[in-house]
Motif scaffolding. Sequence first.
Motif, PDB file in Angstrom:
ATOM      1  N   GLU A  25      44.262  72.171  -2.493  1.00  0.00           N
ATOM      2  CA  GLU A  25      44.506  70.750  -2.765  1.00  0.00           C
ATOM      3  C   GLU A  25      44.490  69.932  -1.480  1.00  0.00           C
ATOM      4  N   VAL A  26      45.050  70.470  -0.429  1.00  0.00           N
ATOM      5  CA  VAL A  26      45.060  69.763   0.861  1.00  0.00           C
ATOM      6  C   VAL A  26      43.632  69.619   1.376  1.00  0.00           C
ATOM      7  N   ARG A  27      42.845  70.698   1.316  1.00  0.00           N
ATOM      8  CA  ARG A  27      41.453  70.623   1.772  1.00  0.00           C
ATOM      9  C   ARG A  27      40.657  69.614   0.959  1.00  0.00           C
ATOM     10  N   ALA A  28      40.920  69.515  -0.342  1.00  0.00           N
ATOM     11  CA  ALA A  28      40.211  68.558  -1.189  1.00  0.00           C
ATOM     12  C   ALA A  28      40.511  67.121  -0.767  1.00  0.00           C
ATOM     13  N   VAL A  29      41.768  66.848  -0.436  1.00  0.00           N
ATOM     14  CA  VAL A  29      42.135  65.501   0.024  1.00  0.00           C
ATOM     15  C   VAL A  29      41.463  65.213   1.362  1.00  0.00           C
ATOM     16  N   TRP A  30      41.487  66.175   2.266  1.00  0.00           N
ATOM     17  CA  TRP A  30      40.816  65.993   3.562  1.00  0.00           C
ATOM     18  C   TRP A  30      39.339  65.693   3.361  1.00  0.00           C
ATOM     19  N   ALA A  31      38.689  66.480   2.506  1.00  0.00           N
ATOM     20  CA  ALA A  31      37.261  66.300   2.258  1.00  0.00           C
ATOM     21  C   ALA A  31      36.968  64.924   1.659  1.00  0.00           C
ATOM     22  N   LYS A  32      37.831  64.499   0.752  1.00  0.00           N
ATOM     23  CA  LYS A  32      37.665  63.188   0.117  1.00  0.00           C
ATOM     24  C   LYS A  32      37.664  62.064   1.149  1.00  0.00           C
ATOM     25  N   HIS A  33      38.446  62.234   2.213  1.00  0.00           N
ATOM     26  CA  HIS A  33      38.571  61.204   3.237  1.00  0.00           C
ATOM     27  C   HIS A  33      37.765  61.517   4.491  1.00  0.00           C
TER      28      HIS A  33
END
Length: 58
Positions: A48-56
């Motif tokens: 979930e953390v990696r997904a947020v990073w990738a999104k931004h």
Amino acid sequence: MLRAMSGILRFSTRRGGAVLSPLTPEEEAEEDEADAGVARGGFATDEEVRAVWAKHGL
């Protein structure tokens, strides 16, 4: 967590530094909510953390 410090560190560009000031009632409520989430084990997974990073783009 912040409640243990009895305040919150605020950064002020006007004053050129950081000041310790008491939590507002709203911040106190947010801390209560965060503490309850921690007690329930409410943490984001690595995925979930990696997904947020990738999104931004991070």
